[in-house]
Design a protein around this motif. Structure first.
Motif, PDB file in Angstrom:
ATOM      1  N   ILE A 230      -1.071  -3.031  12.956  1.00  0.00           N
ATOM      2  CA  ILE A 230      -1.403  -2.371  11.700  1.00  0.00           C
ATOM      3  C   ILE A 230      -2.869  -1.946  11.721  1.00  0.00           C
ATOM      4  CG2 ILE A 230      -1.408  -2.596   9.192  1.00  0.00           C
ATOM      5  CD1 ILE A 230       0.697  -4.855   9.593  1.00  0.00           C
ATOM      6  N   ASP A 231      -3.071  -0.665  12.023  1.00  0.00           N
ATOM      7  CA  ASP A 231      -4.425  -0.113  12.088  1.00  0.00           C
ATOM      8  C   ASP A 231      -4.773   0.756  10.894  1.00  0.00           C
ATOM      9  OD1 ASP A 231      -5.288  -1.261  14.492  1.00  0.00           O
ATOM     10  OD2 ASP A 231      -4.273   0.262  15.682  1.00  0.00           O
ATOM     11  N   ASP A 232      -3.764   1.430  10.326  1.00  0.00           N
ATOM     12  CA  ASP A 232      -4.047   2.360   9.234  1.00  0.00           C
ATOM     13  C   ASP A 232      -2.958   2.256   8.177  1.00  0.00           C
ATOM     14  OD1 ASP A 232      -1.834   3.820  10.214  1.00  0.00           O
ATOM     15  OD2 ASP A 232      -3.120   5.041  11.499  1.00  0.00           O
ATOM     16  N   VAL A 233      -3.073   3.104   7.153  1.00  0.00           N
ATOM     17  CA  VAL A 233      -2.167   3.023   6.016  1.00  0.00           C
ATOM     18  C   VAL A 233      -0.735   3.333   6.420  1.00  0.00           C
ATOM     19  CG1 VAL A 233      -1.629   4.015   3.758  1.00  0.00           C
ATOM     20  CG2 VAL A 233      -4.002   3.535   4.364  1.00  0.00           C
ATOM     21  N   GLN A 234      -0.559   4.296   7.332  1.00  0.00           N
ATOM     22  CA  GLN A 234       0.797   4.621   7.769  1.00  0.00           C
ATOM     23  C   GLN A 234       1.418   3.449   8.539  1.00  0.00           C
ATOM     24  OE1 GLN A 234       1.242   8.155  10.174  1.00  0.00           O
ATOM     25  NE2 GLN A 234       3.381   8.380   9.590  1.00  0.00           N
ATOM     26  N   GLN A 240       5.721  -2.617   6.510  1.00  0.00           N
ATOM     27  CA  GLN A 240       6.366  -3.074   5.280  1.00  0.00           C
ATOM     28  C   GLN A 240       7.874  -2.874   5.352  1.00  0.00           C
ATOM     29  OE1 GLN A 240       5.307  -4.769   2.779  1.00  0.00           O
ATOM     30  NE2 GLN A 240       3.527  -3.927   1.749  1.00  0.00           N
ATOM     31  N   THR A 241       8.295  -1.775   5.990  1.00  0.00           N
ATOM     32  CA  THR A 241       9.721  -1.492   6.113  1.00  0.00           C
ATOM     33  C   THR A 241      10.366  -2.355   7.188  1.00  0.00           C
ATOM     34  OG1 THR A 241       9.360   0.786   5.379  1.00  0.00           O
ATOM     35  CG2 THR A 241      11.405   0.331   6.551  1.00  0.00           C
ATOM     36  N   LEU A 242       9.732  -2.415   8.354  1.00  0.00           N
ATOM     37  CA  LEU A 242      10.290  -3.187   9.476  1.00  0.00           C
ATOM     38  C   LEU A 242      10.493  -4.649   9.114  1.00  0.00           C
ATOM     39  CD1 LEU A 242       8.414  -1.942  12.673  1.00  0.00           C
ATOM     40  CD2 LEU A 242      10.877  -1.929  12.303  1.00  0.00           C
ATOM     41  N   PHE A 243       9.583  -5.204   8.346  1.00  0.00           N
ATOM     42  CA  PHE A 243       9.632  -6.631   8.032  1.00  0.00           C
ATOM     43  C   PHE A 243       9.937  -6.861   6.551  1.00  0.00           C
ATOM     44  CE2 PHE A 243       7.476  -6.338  12.032  1.00  0.00           C
ATOM     45  CZ  PHE A 243       7.918  -7.456  12.730  1.00  0.00           C
ATOM     46  N   GLY A 259      11.126  10.426   9.745  1.00  0.00           N
ATOM     47  CA  GLY A 259       9.993   9.834  10.446  1.00  0.00           C
ATOM     48  C   GLY A 259      10.373   8.582  11.210  1.00  0.00           C
ATOM     49  N   TYR A 260      11.664   8.463  11.548  1.00  0.00           N
ATOM     50  CA  TYR A 260      12.140   7.219  12.151  1.00  0.00           C
ATOM     51  C   TYR A 260      11.745   7.069  13.614  1.00  0.00           C
ATOM     52  CZ  TYR A 260      14.830   6.945   7.855  1.00  0.00           C
ATOM     53  OH  TYR A 260      15.183   6.888   6.535  1.00  0.00           O
ATOM     54  N   TRP A 261      11.138   8.079  14.179  1.00  0.00           N
ATOM     55  CA  TRP A 261      10.614   7.944  15.547  1.00  0.00           C
ATOM     56  C   TRP A 261       9.499   6.911  15.611  1.00  0.00           C
ATOM     57  CZ3 TRP A 261       5.461   9.364  15.897  1.00  0.00           C
ATOM     58  CH2 TRP A 261       4.960  10.158  14.868  1.00  0.00           C
ATOM     59  N   ARG A 262       8.928   6.560  14.471  1.00  0.00           N
ATOM     60  CA  ARG A 262       7.884   5.533  14.448  1.00  0.00           C
ATOM     61  C   ARG A 262       8.451   4.121  14.400  1.00  0.00           C
ATOM     62  NH1 ARG A 262       2.532   6.801  13.533  1.00  0.00           N
ATOM     63  NH2 ARG A 262       2.192   4.695  12.734  1.00  0.00           N
TER      64      ARG A 262
END
Length: 607
Positions: A230-234, A240-243, A259-262
């Protein structure tokens, strides 16, 4: 075994989240980031914990003292946190590093507990946890040999995009033996900081060790374990979603709208695109010109409209090319006056643009949500509507009305002065796309009460470019839509795609043929899943009733949590509400088989 956690940094890229706290004190799904890490360590009986603090150290120390009153956590303070990097934080903790085998972690990580399990159970004493490179990753990379030995550390300055297939991203979790720390790492750490100062990174020392001798450090490649830096707001939003808590995870994923490629290794069966197009040749052509496209302005809307007109063989004054069909849907629905006939269940982006009093709703009650032009005419015959929406094939059911019936409906609408809005975003998957479509210049010219919307992004498999067209001979509609769009609503990649796509017509036809073969395959296999009733479809998805074992929401959640597969829960859609339905996109054979395997495993779960 002990653990050293580096937590001195300011985390300025997280903006408001770290205005008055260090990074590891941010909340992820209601729990402090540092608490995830410490709870994981404690579960593995690692009770000697050293934390290097710096920015807002009092807040962190006070929190941990209250949260873990029986755990003797040691703190090392880095007073120069704003002027140094993590090499200095580790340098300050070198005496601890000398004392015992150590797990070294950075505090801006969130990860599954089994990562630590694998790290501790691996008999090799010196390991760096690494993950196969993906596009969203940045920072230090490594390369491994066949024995998992790290052969090189690649810092940002040495990163080469052409070598990414060989790269692994450092997860910033390491296991060092006391012997390795004493005899190798600490001596080099001391020498390096003396020579180059304290503004470097501790990975640079590991990199030097790999260059000057056969390193004792190996990589531990992750498989499907979840983690995020976790480096930035994105990054924070993705984490937050993954966990997420299990009860919130579906809503949190939905809120991203793509944006699910992330999201590492997630397979998206929710969003609907052509799995067999574009071809590798097209992608290579776009890639070849990517720098030019990225650094150049696109042409204005008139030029791009002509490109679309040429490709679809429509008069240039009857077509608008836009930034995805969604841009056109909003513009067109803003223009419509009076009441609009809507057939439910449907793609709700259209009715969501209308006030409730402007909708006249026909809810399809047949088992397969099937209907024809006769059903539509009978329902709306005595209704006060000035426009009619038809999505053909329909979404989410995949129901399709054959061309003869659509033309009959168009004639009926014209006789009643009803404007007909026809969405053909999935018509190319019908089996006879070119024969089934009304996207024909003569039909459009002869029927000014018709407007056709088509998502190029979906049909041609380029959702990242965002392309859609509106075709109508109604000049007033064309003018009003154009007035709502900026002159540069298409980016250079979209313009270039429309410029070259004509050369690949045959490839596209072959891709559609290949798709239909895949649809037959997955339909037959889905029908073998005993708790699903599969509705036949003429589109690139199947609507399935969940008949037993699970609710639709439970099935969707289980696939996501246990198999990292995301499908669409349709139980909250109008016309389906309170019924158990899911929608499944059709992808390529490899991914389709992954879905089928997961569904079969879930079928056996309750046996």
């Amino acid at each position: 075994m002990q653990a050293i956690i580096l937590a001195a940094g300011m985390g300025t890229r997280l903006k408001e989240l770290t205005r008055n706290n260090t990074k590891c004190m941010i909340d992820i799904s209601g729990k402090k980031l540092i608490d995830y890490t410490i709870d994981c360590l404690l579960k593995h009986n690692i009770r000697k914990i050293i934390i290097v603090t710096g920015y807002c150290d009092d807040n962190l120390e006070n929190h941990l003292t209250i949260q873990y009153p029986t755990i003797p956590i040691s703190f090392v303070n880095n007073p120069l946190y704003s002027q140094t990097n993590n090499i200095y934080s580790l340098f300050l903790a070198k005496e601890y590093l000398n004392e015992d085998d150590t797990i070294l972690l950075e505090s801006d990580l969130i990860f599954e507990e089994k990562i630590i399990s694998r790290l501790l159970s691996d008999p090799y004493p010196n390991l760096s946890v690494v993950a196969p490179y993906q596009y969203w990753m940045s920072g230090t990379m490594v390369e491994l040999d066949k024995e998992r030995r790290i052969t090189s550390f690649i810092l940002k300055s040495a990163f080469e995009q052409t070598n990414t297939s060989q790269y692994y991203k450092t997860v910033n979790i390491h296991k060092f033996s006391k012997k390795f720390s004493r005899n190798r790492y600490i001596p080099f750490l001391e020498a390096y900081t003396k020579a180059f100062g304290n503004s470097q990174y501790y990975e640079e020392v590991l990199g030097i060790l790999t260059q000057i001798e056969k390193t004792e450090l190996k990589g531990l490649p992750l498989e499907n374990e979840k983690w995020y830096e976790i480096d930035d707001v994105q990054d924070y939003q993705v984490a937050q979603t993954l966990f997420s808590a299990e009860k919130n995870i579906l809503n949190n994923y939905k809120e991203h709208y793509g944006g699910y490629w992330r999201f590492p290794d997630m397979i998206d069966f929710c969003y609907l695109v052509n799995p067999f197009f574009p071809t590798k040749q097209i992608l290579e052509e776009i890639k070849q010109f990517s720098i030019t496209l990225l650094t150049s302005y696109p042409s204005g809307s008139q030029v791009n409209n002509r490109l679309a007109a040429n490709f679809f063989n429509i008069s240039p004054d009857c077509i608008v090319l836009a930034n995805g069909a969604s841009e056109l849907i909003k513009a067109l629905m803003n223009i419509l006056r009076g009441k609009t006939g809507i057939i439910y269940p449907t793609f709700e982006e259209y009715p969501n643009c209308l006030e409730e009093q402007a909708k006249v709703c026909y809810t399809v009650n047949s088992d397969n949500f099937s209907y024809g032009s006769k059903d539509i005419k009978e329902y709306f015959e005595d209704k006060d509507i000035s426009s009619l929406l038809l999505i053909n094939p329909d979404n989410p059911s995949g129901n399709m009305i054959e061309k003869k019936q659509v033309l009959d409906l168009l004639l009926w609408a014209g006789e009643r002065n009803i404007f007909m809005l026809l969405d053909e975003s999935f018509i190319d998957f019908s089996g006879n796309g070119q024969e089934d479509t009304l996207l024909d210049n003569k039909i459009i010219q002869d029927n000014p009460h018709l407007a056709i919307i088509k998502s190029v992004s979906k049909s041609y498999g380029v959702p990242g470019i965002r392309l859609g067209i509106l075709a109508t001979s109604n000049k007033d509609i064309i003018d009003q839509v154009n007035k709502q769009l900026p002159i540069w609503n298409i980016n250079s990649y979209g313009e270039f795609f429309m410029q070259i796509i004509d050369r690949y017509r045959n490839d596209y036809k072959q891709a559609c043929i290949r798709f239909m073969e895949e649809r037959e395959y997955i339909y037959s296999e889905l029908c073998k899943i005993t708790y699903l009733r599969v509705i036949p479809s003429k589109a690139n998805y199947f609507l399935c009733e969940v008949t037993s074992q699970y609710s639709s929401k439970e099935l969707t959640r289980k696939l996501l949590l246990e198999y990292n597969i995301f499908i669409k829960d349709c139980s909250d859609k109008k016309g389906i509400k309170n019924k158990e339905y899911v929608r499944v996109a059709i992808k390529d054979r490899f991914n389709n088989n992954k879905l089928l395997t997961a569904l079969k495993m879930l079928r056996n779960e309750n046996k």
